[in-house]
Design a protein around this motif. Structure first.
Motif, PDB file in Angstrom:
ATOM      1  N   GLU A  18       0.823  -1.210   0.000  1.00 28.61           N
ATOM      2  CA  GLU A  18       0.000   0.000   0.000  1.00 28.61           C
ATOM      3  C   GLU A  18       0.855   1.257   0.000  1.00 28.61           C
ATOM      4  O   GLU A  18       0.433   2.303  -0.487  1.00 28.61           O
ATOM      5  N   ILE A  19       2.063   1.152   0.534  1.00 21.42           N
ATOM      6  CA  ILE A  19       2.943   2.318   0.626  1.00 21.42           C
ATOM      7  C   ILE A  19       3.836   2.458  -0.604  1.00 21.42           C
ATOM      8  O   ILE A  19       3.934   3.530  -1.201  1.00 21.42           O
ATOM      9  N   ALA A  20       4.509   1.364  -0.995  1.00 25.82           N
ATOM     10  CA  ALA A  20       5.550   1.454  -2.024  1.00 25.82           C
ATOM     11  C   ALA A  20       5.321   0.570  -3.237  1.00 25.82           C
ATOM     12  O   ALA A  20       6.191   0.507  -4.107  1.00 25.82           O
ATOM     13  N   GLY A  21       4.186  -0.113  -3.316  1.00 26.14           N
ATOM     14  CA  GLY A  21       3.948  -0.956  -4.481  1.00 26.14           C
ATOM     15  C   GLY A  21       4.946  -2.100  -4.567  1.00 26.14           C
ATOM     16  O   GLY A  21       5.360  -2.660  -3.556  1.00 26.14           O
ATOM     17  N   ARG A  22       5.349  -2.442  -5.769  1.00 26.41           N
ATOM     18  CA  ARG A  22       6.232  -3.593  -5.963  1.00 26.41           C
ATOM     19  C   ARG A  22       7.600  -3.423  -5.310  1.00 26.41           C
ATOM     20  O   ARG A  22       8.314  -4.394  -5.098  1.00 26.41           O
ATOM     21  N   ALA A  23       7.967  -2.190  -4.978  1.00 27.28           N
ATOM     22  CA  ALA A  23       9.261  -1.938  -4.337  1.00 27.28           C
ATOM     23  C   ALA A  23       9.220  -2.187  -2.831  1.00 27.28           C
ATOM     24  O   ALA A  23      10.198  -1.916  -2.131  1.00 27.28           O
ATOM     25  N   CYS A  24       8.121  -2.735  -2.324  1.00 30.12           N
ATOM     26  CA  CYS A  24       7.973  -2.924  -0.869  1.00 30.12           C
ATOM     27  C   CYS A  24       9.014  -3.872  -0.293  1.00 30.12           C
ATOM     28  O   CYS A  24       9.275  -3.856   0.904  1.00 30.12           O
ATOM     29  N   TRP A  25       9.633  -4.707  -1.137  1.00 28.68           N
ATOM     30  CA  TRP A  25      10.640  -5.650  -0.635  1.00 28.68           C
ATOM     31  C   TRP A  25      11.917  -4.944  -0.191  1.00 28.68           C
ATOM     32  O   TRP A  25      12.744  -5.524   0.535  1.00 28.68           O
ATOM     33  N   ILE A  26      12.103  -3.682  -0.593  1.00 31.14           N
ATOM     34  CA  ILE A  26      13.294  -2.933  -0.176  1.00 31.14           C
ATOM     35  C   ILE A  26      13.123  -2.405   1.246  1.00 31.14           C
ATOM     36  O   ILE A  26      14.100  -2.242   1.980  1.00 31.14           O
ATOM     37  N   GLY A  27      11.878  -2.163   1.646  1.00 30.56           N
ATOM     38  CA  GLY A  27      11.595  -1.610   2.969  1.00 30.56           C
ATOM     39  C   GLY A  27      12.224  -2.389   4.115  1.00 30.56           C
ATOM     40  O   GLY A  27      12.880  -1.797   4.979  1.00 30.56           O
ATOM     41  N   PRO A  28      12.053  -3.725   4.181  1.00 28.29           N
ATOM     42  CA  PRO A  28      12.676  -4.485   5.274  1.00 28.29           C
ATOM     43  C   PRO A  28      14.190  -4.344   5.331  1.00 28.29           C
ATOM     44  O   PRO A  28      14.769  -4.321   6.422  1.00 28.29           O
ATOM     45  N   LEU A  29      14.831  -4.229   4.169  1.00 27.34           N
ATOM     46  CA  LEU A  29      16.291  -4.055   4.148  1.00 27.34           C
ATOM     47  C   LEU A  29      16.681  -2.716   4.772  1.00 27.34           C
ATOM     48  O   LEU A  29      17.669  -2.619   5.510  1.00 27.34           O
TER      49      LEU A  29
END
Length: 347
Positions: A18-29
């Motif tokens: 909901e926040i970053a779309g497909r790039a959400c996998w970068i958030g945890p890093l």
């Protein structure tokens, strides 16, 4: 560690999408360094304290102010525990046991957690370590099984111009890891090496890896649109996995992990609130405070709103805001106050 799986599977990757779309996998890093900083803040808060966070609060704020804050945190823990009992029960009903009665699971989850909470902290800590190993091994296996279904175009390319949104997607990952603040009331009962620097680095890395595996596997297999549209996208992923085209419908594995992690986490929250009650009453046993806390949690699980909109607000707004504020603002301030007091005494 075990306290994070339930909120991860409930909130992620949906919130990140909901926040970053497909790039959400970068958030945890991106969340790794802030999480590590929070770990060291808590380590410094608990340094030299035999009564865990209760003692740390009194050292920083004084006896009576520290106890008042402890009581407020205890009340929040009871509310949070009641919410977890309710959300766990509703998750089971919405995914597997669709024809059962809600009240049965509220009482069952709360009652079984209470039995464990009346035991020793070291025993439940060992069980938590075992659960953490099970969670890690299970997710690695499930990720390996899902690799053939991962699609690169669901995860890439990443729009670097949306750096602000990508950075903001680290917040859900940090939120699910903030529960260690409440468990630190029990730090006086666990082994000192649990707060060594190397142990904290490993803990933070473990949490981030678990989150990253779940987010990448879910978004990479289902796609951003489908994953965001599902209430529990990770469960949808698991329910569609096949093992060598021979076995399918392996979601009971996920349910088992949910049951174990919910059970351990809620039991430890009951212990934490019981420890606060024991400290306030200057008692030697936390048995009665745990019983009272467990009863209140179960009551909360029954009376907490059944309205879907309000329940979503509690899950995705109220709890994250309070937990992140406690971990990222309140604890660092207390740590600074405690350090200043120590420096003044030395002078």
């Amino acid at each position: 560690m075990v306290s994070t799986f339930s909120p991860i599977s409930r909130l992620l990757p949906k919130n990140g999408l909901e926040i970053a779309g497909r790039a959400c996998w970068i958030g945890p890093l991106l969340a790794f360094l802030p999480l590590l900083c929070l770990c060291f803040v808590l380590k410094n808060m608990l340094a030299g304290e035999e009564r865990g966070l209760c003692g740390a609060l009194e050292s920083a704020l004084g006896k009576w102010a520290g106890r008042i804050v402890s009581v407020l945190l205890g009340l929040w823990i009871i509310f949070y525990g009641g919410f977890l009992i309710r959300s766990g029960a509703e998750r089971y009903l919405s995914t597997v046991y669709k024809d059962e009665a809600l009240w049965f699971y509220l009482i069952t989850i709360g009652g079984t957690a209470l039995i464990a909470a009346l035991g020793r902290v070291r025993s439940i800590s060992r069980m938590a370590q075992l659960c953490a190993a099970i969670v890690g091994a299970s997710l690695i296996i499930l990720f390996a099984l899902g690799l053939p279904d991962l699609k690169k175009y669901y995860l890439l390319p990443v729009n670097v111009l949306e750096g602000g949104r990508i950075a903001a997607s680290a917040l859900p990952a940090l939120n699910v890891a903030t529960s260690w603040v409440f468990l630190s009331f029990l730090s006086g009962y666990v082994m000192p090496e649990s707060y060594k620097k190397s142990t904290l680095v490993k803990w933070a890395a473990y949490i981030i890896v678990i989150i990253e595996v779940i987010v990448v596997a879910t978004v990479g297999a289902l796609g951003p649109k489908l994953a965001e549209s599902q209430p529990y996208p990770f469960f949808v992923l698991i329910s569609n996995l096949k093992v060598f085209n021979i076995f399918e419908r392996i979601e009971p594995v996920t349910v088992m992990i949910w049951v174990l992690t919910d059970f351990v986490f809620i039991a430890m929250l009951m212990m934490s609130s019981g420890e606060i009650g024991k400290n306030i009453a200057n008692g030697r046993s936390r048995r009665w405070p745990v019983l009272v806390s467990a009863a209140l949690m179960i009551v909360v699980s029954f009376v907490i709103t059944g309205n879907a909109f309000e329940f979503t607000f509690i899950s995705e707004r109220l709890i994250p805001i309070v937990n992140l504020s406690l971990a990222a603002v309140f604890m660092p301030v207390l740590c600074l106050i405690k350090k200043i007091k120590k420096d003044v005494k030395r002078c």
